[in-house]
Write a protein that holds these residues in place. Structure first.
Motif, PDB file in Angstrom:
ATOM      1  N   ASN A 125       0.868  -1.258   0.074  1.00 34.54           N
ATOM      2  CA  ASN A 125      -0.155   0.018   0.030  1.00 34.54           C
ATOM      3  C   ASN A 125       0.847   1.394  -0.028  1.00 34.54           C
ATOM      4  OD1 ASN A 125      -2.186  -1.633   0.143  1.00 34.54           O
ATOM      5  ND2 ASN A 125      -2.526  -1.392   2.170  1.00 34.54           N
ATOM      6  N   TYR A 126       2.178   0.974   0.471  1.00 30.57           N
ATOM      7  CA  TYR A 126       2.777   2.354   0.638  1.00 30.57           C
ATOM      8  C   TYR A 126       4.254   1.920  -0.229  1.00 30.57           C
ATOM      9  CZ  TYR A 126      -0.396   3.521   4.186  1.00 30.57           C
ATOM     10  OH  TYR A 126      -1.690   3.783   4.770  1.00 30.57           O
ATOM     11  N   ARG A 127       4.205   1.338  -1.367  1.00 26.79           N
ATOM     12  CA  ARG A 127       5.527   0.806  -1.826  1.00 26.79           C
ATOM     13  C   ARG A 127       6.138   2.156  -2.247  1.00 26.79           C
ATOM     14  NH1 ARG A 127       1.103  -0.386  -4.862  1.00 26.79           N
ATOM     15  NH2 ARG A 127       0.941   0.479  -7.118  1.00 26.79           N
ATOM     16  N   TYR A 128       5.777   3.065  -2.859  1.00 27.61           N
ATOM     17  CA  TYR A 128       6.817   4.059  -3.346  1.00 27.61           C
ATOM     18  C   TYR A 128       7.153   4.963  -1.823  1.00 27.61           C
ATOM     19  CZ  TYR A 128       4.443   3.936  -7.766  1.00 27.61           C
ATOM     20  OH  TYR A 128       3.950   3.304  -9.021  1.00 27.61           O
ATOM     21  N   VAL A 129       6.523   4.906  -0.718  1.00 29.14           N
ATOM     22  CA  VAL A 129       7.496   5.390   0.377  1.00 29.14           C
ATOM     23  C   VAL A 129       8.706   4.641   1.003  1.00 29.14           C
ATOM     24  CG1 VAL A 129       6.841   6.001   2.850  1.00 29.14           C
ATOM     25  CG2 VAL A 129       5.343   6.570   1.138  1.00 29.14           C
ATOM     26  N   THR A 130       8.045   3.051   0.724  1.00 28.44           N
ATOM     27  CA  THR A 130       8.972   2.174   1.076  1.00 28.44           C
ATOM     28  C   THR A 130      10.305   2.262   0.194  1.00 28.44           C
ATOM     29  OG1 THR A 130       7.454   0.471   1.767  1.00 28.44           O
ATOM     30  CG2 THR A 130       9.374  -0.546   1.207  1.00 28.44           C
ATOM     31  N   LEU A 131      10.031   2.590  -1.180  1.00 29.84           N
ATOM     32  CA  LEU A 131      11.256   2.440  -1.983  1.00 29.84           C
ATOM     33  C   LEU A 131      12.244   3.880  -1.752  1.00 29.84           C
ATOM     34  CD1 LEU A 131      12.313   1.202  -4.726  1.00 29.84           C
ATOM     35  CD2 LEU A 131      10.996   2.931  -5.833  1.00 29.84           C
ATOM     36  N   GLY A 132      11.538   5.222  -1.232  1.00 31.26           N
ATOM     37  CA  GLY A 132      12.122   6.059  -1.169  1.00 31.26           C
ATOM     38  C   GLY A 132      12.991   6.010   0.261  1.00 31.26           C
ATOM     39  N   LEU A 133      12.479   5.136   1.238  1.00 31.43           N
ATOM     40  CA  LEU A 133      13.268   4.894   2.482  1.00 31.43           C
ATOM     41  C   LEU A 133      14.056   3.930   2.223  1.00 31.43           C
ATOM     42  CD1 LEU A 133      10.170   4.500   5.103  1.00 31.43           C
ATOM     43  CD2 LEU A 133      11.778   6.397   4.814  1.00 31.43           C
ATOM     44  N   ALA A 134      14.036   3.044   1.393  1.00 37.43           N
ATOM     45  CA  ALA A 134      15.241   2.153   1.264  1.00 37.43           C
ATOM     46  C   ALA A 134      16.381   2.748   0.397  1.00 37.43           C
ATOM     47  CB  ALA A 134      14.588   1.006   0.189  1.00 37.43           C
ATOM     48  N   ILE A 135      16.063   3.755  -0.680  1.00 41.98           N
ATOM     49  CA  ILE A 135      17.391   4.307  -0.949  1.00 41.98           C
ATOM     50  C   ILE A 135      18.128   5.166   0.024  1.00 41.98           C
ATOM     51  CG2 ILE A 135      17.736   6.391  -2.518  1.00 41.98           C
ATOM     52  CD1 ILE A 135      15.153   5.829  -4.072  1.00 41.98           C
ATOM     53  N   ASN A 136      17.489   5.882   0.887  1.00 42.53           N
ATOM     54  CA  ASN A 136      18.214   6.616   2.127  1.00 42.53           C
ATOM     55  C   ASN A 136      18.427   5.592   3.379  1.00 42.53           C
ATOM     56  OD1 ASN A 136      17.916   9.296   0.871  1.00 42.53           O
ATOM     57  ND2 ASN A 136      15.754   8.991   0.998  1.00 42.53           N
ATOM     58  N   LEU A 137      18.253   4.349   3.122  1.00 41.03           N
ATOM     59  CA  LEU A 137      18.593   3.632   4.450  1.00 41.03           C
ATOM     60  C   LEU A 137      20.385   3.293   4.481  1.00 41.03           C
ATOM     61  CD1 LEU A 137      17.419   1.560   6.345  1.00 41.03           C
ATOM     62  CD2 LEU A 137      17.857  -0.071   4.859  1.00 41.03           C
ATOM     63  N   PRO A 138      20.837   3.893   5.716  1.00 40.61           N
ATOM     64  CA  PRO A 138      22.227   3.753   5.666  1.00 40.61           C
ATOM     65  C   PRO A 138      22.454   2.280   5.889  1.00 40.61           C
ATOM     66  CG  PRO A 138      21.140   5.122   7.704  1.00 40.61           C
ATOM     67  CD  PRO A 138      20.015   4.326   6.809  1.00 40.61           C
ATOM     68  N   GLY A 139      23.769   2.064   4.966  1.00 46.45           N
ATOM     69  CA  GLY A 139      24.369   0.913   4.806  1.00 46.45           C
ATOM     70  C   GLY A 139      23.490   0.037   3.691  1.00 46.45           C
ATOM     71  N   ASN A 140      22.605   0.824   2.902  1.00 48.90           N
ATOM     72  CA  ASN A 140      21.917   0.080   1.995  1.00 48.90           C
ATOM     73  C   ASN A 140      22.555  -0.811   0.857  1.00 48.90           C
ATOM     74  OD1 ASN A 140      22.525   2.000   0.194  1.00 48.90           O
ATOM     75  ND2 ASN A 140      20.401   3.037  -0.170  1.00 48.90           N
ATOM     76  N   VAL A 141      23.981  -0.486   0.971  1.00 46.22           N
ATOM     77  CA  VAL A 141      24.783  -1.309  -0.134  1.00 46.22           C
ATOM     78  C   VAL A 141      24.712  -2.761   0.363  1.00 46.22           C
ATOM     79  CG1 VAL A 141      26.892  -1.268   1.310  1.00 46.22           C
ATOM     80  CG2 VAL A 141      27.221  -1.342  -1.248  1.00 46.22           C
ATOM     81  N   ALA A 142      24.381  -2.994   1.324  1.00 44.56           N
ATOM     82  CA  ALA A 142      23.972  -4.577   1.584  1.00 44.56           C
ATOM     83  C   ALA A 142      22.991  -5.213   0.915  1.00 44.56           C
ATOM     84  CB  ALA A 142      23.946  -4.769   3.099  1.00 44.56           C
ATOM     85  N   LEU A 143      22.054  -4.118   0.495  1.00 39.96           N
ATOM     86  CA  LEU A 143      20.869  -4.519  -0.320  1.00 39.96           C
ATOM     87  C   LEU A 143      21.050  -4.151  -1.901  1.00 39.96           C
ATOM     88  CD1 LEU A 143      17.990  -2.927   2.061  1.00 39.96           C
ATOM     89  CD2 LEU A 143      18.887  -5.368   1.927  1.00 39.96           C
ATOM     90  N   GLY A 144      22.261  -4.074  -2.120  1.00 44.45           N
ATOM     91  CA  GLY A 144      22.394  -3.613  -3.511  1.00 44.45           C
ATOM     92  C   GLY A 144      22.770  -2.182  -3.718  1.00 44.45           C
ATOM     93  N   GLY A 145      22.699  -1.452  -2.669  1.00 46.11           N
ATOM     94  CA  GLY A 145      23.039   0.254  -2.991  1.00 46.11           C
ATOM     95  C   GLY A 145      21.799   0.854  -3.473  1.00 46.11           C
ATOM     96  N   GLY A 146      21.666   2.004  -3.853  1.00 42.86           N
ATOM     97  CA  GLY A 146      20.708   2.692  -4.419  1.00 42.86           C
ATOM     98  C   GLY A 146      20.391   2.150  -5.785  1.00 42.86           C
ATOM     99  N   GLY A 147      21.552   2.041  -6.561  1.00 43.45           N
ATOM    100  CA  GLY A 147      21.363   1.475  -7.870  1.00 43.45           C
ATOM    101  C   GLY A 147      20.687  -0.067  -7.937  1.00 43.45           C
ATOM    102  N   GLY A 148      21.051  -0.760  -7.190  1.00 47.42           N
ATOM    103  CA  GLY A 148      20.489  -2.232  -6.816  1.00 47.42           C
ATOM    104  C   GLY A 148      18.913  -2.085  -6.639  1.00 47.42           C
ATOM    105  N   ILE A 149      18.861  -1.177  -5.593  1.00 46.33           N
ATOM    106  CA  ILE A 149      17.318  -1.104  -5.104  1.00 46.33           C
ATOM    107  C   ILE A 149      16.372  -0.609  -6.315  1.00 46.33           C
ATOM    108  CG2 ILE A 149      15.890   0.106  -3.624  1.00 46.33           C
ATOM    109  CD1 ILE A 149      18.194   0.036  -1.586  1.00 46.33           C
ATOM    110  N   MET A 150      16.985   0.437  -7.052  1.00 48.28           N
ATOM    111  CA  MET A 150      16.075   0.953  -8.088  1.00 48.28           C
ATOM    112  C   MET A 150      15.959  -0.370  -9.233  1.00 48.28           C
ATOM    113  SD  MET A 150      14.943   3.666  -6.773  1.00 48.28           S
ATOM    114  CE  MET A 150      13.785   3.912  -8.063  1.00 48.28           C
TER     115      MET A 150
END
Length: 227
Positions: free
Chosen positions: A164-189
């Protein structure tokens, strides 16, 4: 031609396809490493007197390289952007922001519009069977039913938040500290685009809004906000 020789030729062709695709992957990884090294070397030049005389050209070069690297999975692009802001301050903030939006948009659009059938073939040749099955499921599911399929796979408490809030979740994931473990901003997008759960215009708007706070804060208040 005997059956055994036909099997040998088929196996040889398959091996050739696998070897060529592995070579492409290795070359891309190597080029990404060279790109990171090159970019960090250019960033180090910001502190030299010689660079001050050619600052505009150097900054443009760094921004283009930063945008390209940011689009790649598992490259700590956001951290590179923060380093540029810390060194150059408010004058670099608009260019860092523009490069960040361009890099993340590039990653999303690649995932959104890459032919899934070809990507599935690559994954199968590289024996990435789980990824291939996941992409095959996305391709076989009509767009209208993909969100419901995602809801069915997620835990009950997480499904309403993510869907229901997938765009908000996407935006938060981009700014998540250490998100390189999830693929970084590029990998998440890239993953967001491959999921085919997001409309391009709203995903780009999410990128524009989610990446704005830090560059805007540096532009208005200076580098102290990074500390």
């Amino acid at each position: 031609m005997t059956k055994s020789s036909a099997r040998i030729r088929t196996a040889a062709k398959r091996f050739g396809r696998i070897a060529s695709k592995l070579l492409v992957v290795f070359v891309l990884v190597y080029l990404a490493k060279l790109g990171v090294d090159f970019l960090m070397a250019k960033i180090a030049l910001f502190e030299t007197d010689e660079a001050a005389r050619m600052m505009t050209g150097l900054l443009i070069t760094v921004m283009v390289g930063y945008a390209i690297l940011l689009a790649l999975p598992f490259v700590p692009g956001i951290e590179i952007g923060i380093a540029i802001l810390a060194l150059e301050g408010a004058k670099a903030a608009p260019m860092v922001y523009l490069a960040t939006v361009c890099g993340l948009t590039l990653a999303f659009c690649f995932g959104q519009y890459v032919p899934l059938a070809r990507l599935i073939g690559w994954c199968e040749d590289l024996y990435l069977t789980r990824v291939a099955r996941l992409l095959q499921g996305i391709q076989d599911t009509p767009r209208a039913d993909r969100l419901k399929a995602m809801q069915d796979r997620l835990p009950g408490w997480l499904a309403p938040i993510f869907c229901n809030y997938r765009y908000v979740t996407l935006g938060l994931a981009i700014n998540l500290p250490g998100n390189v473990a999830l693929g970084g901003g590029g990998g998440i997008m890239l993953a967001g685009g491959l999921s085919r759960l997001f409309q391009t215009q709203f995903a780009v708007l999410t990128i524009i809004l989610a990446t704005l706070p830090v560059p805007l804060s540096v532009w208005l208040l200076g580098t102290d906000v990074l500390q």
